[in-house]
Scaffold this motif. Structure first.
Motif, PDB file in Angstrom:
ATOM      1  N   THR A 228      -5.876 -50.954  -4.583  1.00 44.63           N
ATOM      2  CA  THR A 228      -4.702 -51.700  -5.033  1.00 44.63           C
ATOM      3  C   THR A 228      -4.982 -52.393  -6.359  1.00 44.63           C
ATOM      4  OG1 THR A 228      -3.963 -52.046  -2.763  1.00 44.63           O
ATOM      5  CG2 THR A 228      -3.114 -53.570  -4.434  1.00 44.63           C
ATOM      6  N   ARG A 229      -6.168 -52.967  -6.469  1.00 44.80           N
ATOM      7  CA  ARG A 229      -6.519 -53.716  -7.686  1.00 44.80           C
ATOM      8  C   ARG A 229      -6.781 -52.781  -8.874  1.00 44.80           C
ATOM      9  NH1 ARG A 229      -7.679 -59.155  -7.031  1.00 44.80           N
ATOM     10  NH2 ARG A 229      -7.436 -59.902  -4.897  1.00 44.80           N
ATOM     11  N   TYR A 230      -7.464 -51.665  -8.635  1.00 42.24           N
ATOM     12  CA  TYR A 230      -7.668 -50.705  -9.730  1.00 42.24           C
ATOM     13  C   TYR A 230      -6.333 -50.169 -10.233  1.00 42.24           C
ATOM     14  CZ  TYR A 230     -12.731 -50.412  -8.799  1.00 42.24           C
ATOM     15  OH  TYR A 230     -14.065 -50.681  -8.628  1.00 42.24           O
ATOM     16  N   GLN A 231      -5.423 -49.881  -9.295  1.00 45.76           N
ATOM     17  CA  GLN A 231      -4.124 -49.343  -9.685  1.00 45.76           C
ATOM     18  C   GLN A 231      -3.311 -50.378 -10.468  1.00 45.76           C
ATOM     19  OE1 GLN A 231      -2.929 -48.196  -5.763  1.00 45.76           O
ATOM     20  NE2 GLN A 231      -3.826 -46.143  -5.897  1.00 45.76           N
ATOM     21  N   ALA A 232      -3.411 -51.649 -10.070  1.00 43.68           N
ATOM     22  CA  ALA A 232      -2.720 -52.706 -10.821  1.00 43.68           C
ATOM     23  C   ALA A 232      -3.284 -52.817 -12.234  1.00 43.68           C
ATOM     24  CB  ALA A 232      -2.851 -54.041 -10.081  1.00 43.68           C
ATOM     25  N   LEU A 233      -4.602 -52.693 -12.349  1.00 43.99           N
ATOM     26  CA  LEU A 233      -5.234 -52.741 -13.668  1.00 43.99           C
ATOM     27  C   LEU A 233      -4.730 -51.598 -14.549  1.00 43.99           C
ATOM     28  CD1 LEU A 233      -9.081 -53.208 -14.266  1.00 43.99           C
ATOM     29  CD2 LEU A 233      -7.680 -51.751 -15.685  1.00 43.99           C
ATOM     30  N   LEU A 234      -4.612 -50.405 -13.949  1.00 47.29           N
ATOM     31  CA  LEU A 234      -4.136 -49.256 -14.723  1.00 47.29           C
ATOM     32  C   LEU A 234      -2.685 -49.431 -15.159  1.00 47.29           C
ATOM     33  CD1 LEU A 234      -5.881 -46.421 -12.697  1.00 47.29           C
ATOM     34  CD2 LEU A 234      -6.337 -47.046 -15.070  1.00 47.29           C
ATOM     35  N   GLY A 235      -1.940 -50.273 -14.458  1.00 50.34           N
ATOM     36  CA  GLY A 235      -0.598 -50.602 -14.918  1.00 50.34           C
ATOM     37  C   GLY A 235      -0.627 -51.349 -16.245  1.00 50.34           C
ATOM     38  N   LEU A 236      -1.690 -52.147 -16.460  1.00 54.18           N
ATOM     39  CA  LEU A 236      -1.861 -52.870 -17.722  1.00 54.18           C
ATOM     40  C   LEU A 236      -2.566 -52.018 -18.774  1.00 54.18           C
ATOM     41  CD1 LEU A 236      -3.070 -56.379 -16.436  1.00 54.18           C
ATOM     42  CD2 LEU A 236      -0.853 -55.844 -17.456  1.00 54.18           C
ATOM     43  N   ALA A 237      -3.535 -51.226 -18.325  1.00 52.21           N
ATOM     44  CA  ALA A 237      -4.358 -50.440 -19.248  1.00 52.21           C
ATOM     45  C   ALA A 237      -4.476 -49.022 -18.699  1.00 52.21           C
ATOM     46  CB  ALA A 237      -5.732 -51.084 -19.409  1.00 52.21           C
ATOM     47  N   PRO A 238      -3.482 -48.165 -18.946  1.00 52.58           N
ATOM     48  CA  PRO A 238      -3.445 -46.839 -18.318  1.00 52.58           C
ATOM     49  C   PRO A 238      -4.627 -45.938 -18.664  1.00 52.58           C
ATOM     50  CG  PRO A 238      -1.316 -47.406 -19.285  1.00 52.58           C
ATOM     51  CD  PRO A 238      -2.290 -48.434 -19.753  1.00 52.58           C
ATOM     52  N   GLN A 239      -5.322 -46.236 -19.752  1.00 51.35           N
ATOM     53  CA  GLN A 239      -6.454 -45.412 -20.181  1.00 51.35           C
ATOM     54  C   GLN A 239      -7.798 -46.010 -19.760  1.00 51.35           C
ATOM     55  OE1 GLN A 239      -5.955 -42.350 -22.260  1.00 51.35           O
ATOM     56  NE2 GLN A 239      -4.054 -42.731 -21.153  1.00 51.35           N
ATOM     57  N   HIS A 240      -7.803 -46.941 -18.816  1.00 49.16           N
ATOM     58  CA  HIS A 240      -9.063 -47.591 -18.438  1.00 49.16           C
ATOM     59  C   HIS A 240      -9.923 -46.614 -17.649  1.00 49.16           C
ATOM     60  CE1 HIS A 240     -11.812 -50.588 -16.569  1.00 49.16           C
ATOM     61  NE2 HIS A 240     -11.636 -51.177 -17.735  1.00 49.16           N
ATOM     62  N   PHE A 241     -10.885 -46.039 -18.335  1.00 54.05           N
ATOM     63  CA  PHE A 241     -11.698 -44.937 -17.818  1.00 54.05           C
ATOM     64  C   PHE A 241     -12.424 -45.318 -16.533  1.00 54.05           C
ATOM     65  CE2 PHE A 241     -15.771 -42.702 -17.677  1.00 54.05           C
ATOM     66  CZ  PHE A 241     -15.375 -41.379 -17.798  1.00 54.05           C
ATOM     67  N   SER A 242     -13.066 -46.481 -16.507  1.00 52.48           N
ATOM     68  CA  SER A 242     -13.887 -46.864 -15.349  1.00 52.48           C
ATOM     69  C   SER A 242     -13.048 -47.047 -14.098  1.00 52.48           C
ATOM     70  CB  SER A 242     -14.679 -48.138 -15.660  1.00 52.48           C
ATOM     71  OG  SER A 242     -15.599 -47.905 -16.699  1.00 52.48           O
ATOM     72  N   SER A 243     -11.809 -47.533 -14.253  1.00 56.50           N
ATOM     73  CA  SER A 243     -10.938 -47.685 -13.082  1.00 56.50           C
ATOM     74  C   SER A 243     -10.522 -46.331 -12.527  1.00 56.50           C
ATOM     75  CB  SER A 243      -9.697 -48.508 -13.445  1.00 56.50           C
ATOM     76  OG  SER A 243     -10.047 -49.845 -13.722  1.00 56.50           O
ATOM     77  N   ILE A 244     -10.277 -45.383 -13.414  1.00 57.87           N
ATOM     78  CA  ILE A 244      -9.883 -44.043 -12.962  1.00 57.87           C
ATOM     79  C   ILE A 244     -11.038 -43.394 -12.204  1.00 57.87           C
ATOM     80  CG2 ILE A 244      -9.184 -41.738 -13.723  1.00 57.87           C
ATOM     81  CD1 ILE A 244      -7.873 -43.177 -16.177  1.00 57.87           C
ATOM     82  N   THR A 245     -12.251 -43.496 -12.746  1.00 52.53           N
ATOM     83  CA  THR A 245     -13.395 -42.877 -12.058  1.00 52.53           C
ATOM     84  C   THR A 245     -13.726 -43.616 -10.762  1.00 52.53           C
ATOM     85  OG1 THR A 245     -14.960 -44.141 -13.440  1.00 52.53           O
ATOM     86  CG2 THR A 245     -14.380 -41.918 -14.169  1.00 52.53           C
ATOM     87  N   ALA A 246     -13.509 -44.938 -10.730  1.00 54.14           N
ATOM     88  CA  ALA A 246     -13.725 -45.677  -9.480  1.00 54.14           C
ATOM     89  C   ALA A 246     -12.765 -45.200  -8.403  1.00 54.14           C
ATOM     90  CB  ALA A 246     -13.567 -47.179  -9.719  1.00 54.14           C
ATOM     91  N   LEU A 247     -11.514 -44.969  -8.770  1.00 52.69           N
ATOM     92  CA  LEU A 247     -10.542 -44.435  -7.808  1.00 52.69           C
ATOM     93  C   LEU A 247     -10.940 -43.033  -7.348  1.00 52.69           C
ATOM     94  CD1 LEU A 247      -7.205 -45.653  -9.423  1.00 52.69           C
ATOM     95  CD2 LEU A 247      -8.105 -46.344  -7.192  1.00 52.69           C
ATOM     96  N   ALA A 248     -11.508 -42.247  -8.254  1.00 48.51           N
ATOM     97  CA  ALA A 248     -11.986 -40.915  -7.878  1.00 48.51           C
ATOM     98  C   ALA A 248     -13.127 -41.013  -6.869  1.00 48.51           C
ATOM     99  CB  ALA A 248     -12.439 -40.152  -9.121  1.00 48.51           C
ATOM    100  N   GLU A 249     -14.037 -41.968  -7.079  1.00 45.40           N
ATOM    101  CA  GLU A 249     -15.150 -42.159  -6.145  1.00 45.40           C
ATOM    102  C   GLU A 249     -14.636 -42.572  -4.764  1.00 45.40           C
ATOM    103  OE1 GLU A 249     -17.586 -45.017  -8.107  1.00 45.40           O
ATOM    104  OE2 GLU A 249     -18.036 -43.663  -9.783  1.00 45.40           O
ATOM    105  N   ILE A 250     -13.630 -43.434  -4.731  1.00 48.14           N
ATOM    106  CA  ILE A 250     -13.045 -43.844  -3.457  1.00 48.14           C
ATOM    107  C   ILE A 250     -12.383 -42.648  -2.778  1.00 48.14           C
ATOM    108  CG2 ILE A 250     -11.225 -45.260  -2.415  1.00 48.14           C
ATOM    109  CD1 ILE A 250     -11.883 -47.411  -4.535  1.00 48.14           C
ATOM    110  N   ALA A 251     -11.729 -41.795  -3.561  1.00 52.20           N
ATOM    111  CA  ALA A 251     -11.107 -40.588  -2.983  1.00 52.20           C
ATOM    112  C   ALA A 251     -12.172 -39.666  -2.383  1.00 52.20           C
ATOM    113  CB  ALA A 251     -10.308 -39.853  -4.057  1.00 52.20           C
ATOM    114  N   ILE A 252     -13.321 -39.559  -3.040  1.00 47.78           N
ATOM    115  CA  ILE A 252     -14.422 -38.750  -2.489  1.00 47.78           C
ATOM    116  C   ILE A 252     -14.863 -39.316  -1.145  1.00 47.78           C
ATOM    117  CG2 ILE A 252     -16.875 -38.200  -2.783  1.00 47.78           C
ATOM    118  CD1 ILE A 252     -15.429 -36.415  -4.569  1.00 47.78           C
ATOM    119  N   LEU A 253     -15.025 -40.643  -1.079  1.00 48.56           N
ATOM    120  CA  LEU A 253     -15.443 -41.277   0.173  1.00 48.56           C
ATOM    121  C   LEU A 253     -14.419 -41.046   1.285  1.00 48.56           C
ATOM    122  CD1 LEU A 253     -16.819 -44.641  -1.264  1.00 48.56           C
ATOM    123  CD2 LEU A 253     -18.158 -42.893  -0.090  1.00 48.56           C
ATOM    124  N   ALA A 254     -13.160 -41.015   0.912  1.00 50.24           N
ATOM    125  CA  ALA A 254     -12.097 -40.766   1.895  1.00 50.24           C
ATOM    126  C   ALA A 254     -11.921 -39.274   2.178  1.00 50.24           C
ATOM    127  CB  ALA A 254     -10.779 -41.356   1.391  1.00 50.24           C
TER     128      ALA A 254
END
Length: 520
Positions: A228-254
Motif C-alpha cells: 500500500t505504501r509503495y503504491q502510494a509513493l508511486l502515485g507521487l513519483a511514478p518513476q521511483h525505481f526502488s519502489s517498483i522493484t520492491a513491489l516485484a520482490e513482494i510479488a515473487i514472495l507471493a
C-alpha cells in the motif's frame, strides 16, 4: 539608481534571501562595470542558488582569472560541479581550495560529499573526520559523516553522528530520514518509524522517507501494508525505481510471478541495464517455465553484473532446460554456471550444494547458509503455503503416530529440532508445558514466537545445539528435518546423547531404495 546604490541594493536583496532579484541586479552590474572578484563571486553564488549552473561556472572562471588564490572561489566551483554531477572535477576544485585554506571545515566536508557520491566511502569518511576535527559543531559535517557511515554499514556509529546533527536541526527532514535508516538497520523498527513519521510531518513529499517507511514494513514481512505504501509513493513519483522493484520482490514472495515479471519490465524501462533487476526478471520468467527467455535474461544479467546468486539462477534455468531436453548440453551449462558462482563466492553454501547435486557427489548435509536463506525467504508465507497450497500433513501424522504407539500422556521436556514456524509444536502443546524449539532461520523463529507454544527458542544449528551440555529430553521431534541430512549417523548419535533413558525420538524421512541422496 547609481551604480553604488545598485550594488548596495543587490547585496541587501541577497542577504534578505531575495536571490532572483539580487541576481538580476548582479547581471546589470556585470554589464556596466569591470567586475571585481567579490562581485563575480556573489553573482556566481546567486546563479548557483537559482540552479543556473552554466552561468555560475562562467562567472567563477572569470573570478579565478582575476585572483587564482581565492579559496572561496574553488569551494563554490566544487559546489557547482556537484550540482551538475561532475564529482571528479568537484574533488579537484575542493582540493585546490584546501591548498589555499586547509582549515576550512566546510570545504573538507564538501570534499567528503563528492567522494561519497563517487562511492569512495573510506576516503569520504576521512574527509568528514577532518571537517569535524576543525569544527566539532558543524551540523552539516555531522550529517554527512553519518550518511557515509550508513554507506559503510557502520550503523551504530551512524546513529551517533546523525543524532548530533539532529540535536542542532531537529526538524530537518533529511536528517530525520537518515537517522531512521540508521535505526532500521539495527532492527529498531518502532523508533525508526517514529523518525520517518517526523520527516514526513516536515515534508510530506520526502520520497526517501516514504520509501524507507514502506521498507520497514517489508522487512518485517508485513507485505500488504508495504505494498500500500509503495503504491502510494508511486502515485507521487511514478518513476521511483526502488519502489517498483520492491513491489516485484513482494510479488515473487507471493508467488505471483506474472505480476513480478510485469513490474520488472516496467523497472527496466527506467534502468535498462540494471543487473539485479534483470536477475529478478529472469527468476520470474523461470518460475513461469519460460525457460529460454529466463536463460537469455539471466545471461544478460551476469554479463552486466556477475553475481554469485545470478549465476546460481542461471544454473537452475539450464537445469530446467536439461530436464526438457536431456540430449542437450544444458546440464554442462548448468554445472559451468554453478562453478562460476562458487568461484565468485567460495563460501556460498547454496552454490556448493547445488554443484554437488549436479556433479552427482554426496555431501553429508545441506549447507547451513543454504537452509537458513531458504527458510528466511519462505518464513512470512510458510504456514499459508504449506497448509493451503501443499496441504501439508506431516505434523498431524507424527502426532497421531505418537499417540497411537506411545501411551505416555505427558512429557516433561520436549525438543523440536528445526522447529520452523511451530507447526509441530502446535500438535504437541497438550503433551508438554516445556517445548523448546531450535532453528537456523531467525525469521521462522519470529513466526514461531507469535504462536506462544514454546517455552524457549534458540537460533542455531541443531547439531551444535545437541552437542552442548544441557538437561536431557524425554521427547525429541524432527518433522521434515532429516531430509536436509544425507548421512543420518551424526544426528542420530547426537540425539541419543540428549534423550533420557526410555525417551522417544519422533521423526520423518523420505523413502529411498538404497543408500541416501540429496537433491534439489
Amino acid at each position: 539608481m547609481n551604480l553604488s546604490d545598485t550594488i548596495q541594493k543587490a547585496l541587501s536583496l541577497h542577504q534578505e534571501g531575495h536571490i532572483e532579484e539580487a541576481e538580476a541586479l548582479y547581471e546589470i552590474l556585470l554589464e556596466k562595470i569591470d567586475p571585481s572578484v567579490d562581485l563575480l563571486y556573489l553573482a556566481a553564488l546567486a546563479a548557483w542558488m537559482l540552479g543556473k549552473s552554466v552561468l555560475a561556472k562562467e562567472r567563477l572562471q572569470k573570478a579565478i582569472l582575476l585572483d587564482p588564490n581565492d579559496a572561496r572561489l574553488y569551494n563554490l566551483q566544487g559546489n557547482v560541479l556537484q550540482r551538475t554531477q561532475e564529482y571528479e572535477q568537484a574533488t579537484i576544485a575542493y582540493q585546490r581550495a584546501l591548498e589555499l585554506d586547509p582549515n576550512n571545515a566546510t570545504t573538507w566536508s564538501n570534499l567528503g560529499v563528492a567522494h561519497h557520491e563517487l562511492g569512495h566511502f573510506d576516503i569520504a569518511l576521512r574527509h568528514h573526520q577532518e571537517a569535524l576535527a576543525r569544527d566539532g559543531e558543524d551540523m552539516s559535517a555531522h550529517y554527512n559523516h553519518g550518511r557515509t557511515l550508513l554507506s559503510l554499514q557502520r550503523y551504530t556509529e551512524a546513529e551517533t553522528a546523525l543524532r548530533k546533527a539532529y540535536d542542532q536541526a531537529p526538524r530537518d527532514s533529511d536528517i530525520l530520514n537518515n537517522l531512521g535508516n540508521a535505526l532500521l538497520h539495527q532492527m529498531k523498527i518502532v523508533e525508526a518509524r517514529r523518525f520517518y513519521a517526523q520527516a514526513l510531518a516536515e515534508n510530506a513529499r520526502n520520497v526517501d522517507a516514504l520509501y524507507n517507511m514502506a521498507t520497514s514494513y517489508k522487512m518485517l514481512g508485513e507485505y500488504e501494508e508495504a505494498k500500500t505504501r509503495y503504491q502510494a509513493l508511486l502515485g507521487l513519483a511514478p518513476q521511483h525505481f526502488s519502489s517498483i522493484t520492491a513491489l516485484a520482490e513482494i510479488a515473487i514472495l507471493a508467488q505471483d510471478f506474472y505480476q513480478a515479471e510485469q513490474l520488472y519490465q516496467i523497472a527496466l524501462q527506467i534502468q535498462p541495464k540494471h543487473g539485479d533487476c534483470l536477475a529478478g526478471l529472469g527468476m520470474a520468467l523461470l518460475r513461469q517455465q519460460h525457460i529460454d527467455d529466463a536463460i537469455d535474461t539471466l545471461t544478460e544479467a551476469v554479463r552486466i553484473q556477475p553475481k554469485a546468486e545470478t549465476w546460481i539462477s542461471l544454473g537452475l534455468a539450464h537445469r530446467e532446460r536439461a530436464q526438457e531436453s536431456p540430449a542437450s548440453d544444458s546440464r554442462q551449462a548448468a554445472a559451468a554456471a554453478l562453478e562460476k558462482a562458487v568461484a565468485l563466492d567460495p563460501e556460498n553454501g547454496k552454490a556448493i550444494y547445488l554443484l554437488h547435486v549436479f556433479q552427482g557427489t554426496l555431501p553429508e548435509r545441506a549447507p547451513l547458509d543454504y537452509v537458513r536463506n531458504l527458510f528466511d525467504y519462505y518464513a512470512p508465507k510458510f504456514d499459508e503455503h504449506l497448509r493451503d497450497v501443499l496441504h501439508y500433513q506431516t505434523p498431524q501424522k507424527l502426532s497421531q503416530f505418537l499417540r497411537r504407539h506411545h501411551t505416555q500422556s505427558h512429557f516433561e521436556r520436549v525438543l523440536d529440532l528445526g522447529c520452523g514456524t511451530g507447526l509441530m509444536a502446535e500438535e504437541l502443546r497438550d503433551l508438554s508445558q516445556r517445548i523448546i524449539g531450535v532453528d537456523l532461520s531467525e525469521k521462522m523463529l519470529a513466526q514461531a514466537e507469535k504462536k506462544e507454544v514454546y517455552h524457549s527458542l534458540f537460533n542455531g544449528d541443531i547439531l551444535s545445539y545437541l552437542g552442548e551440555e544441557r538437561p536431557a529430553f524425554d521427547l525429541i521431534v524432527a518433522a521434515d528435518v532429516l531430509v536436509y541430512f544425507g548421512d543420518l549417523q551424526p544426528i542420530l548419535s547426537a540425539v541419543s546423547q540428549r534423550l533420557k533413558p526410555g525417551g522417544v525420538f519422533l521423526f520423518s524421512v523420505e523413502k529411498q531404495d538404497t543408500g541416501f541422496s540429496l537433491t534439489l
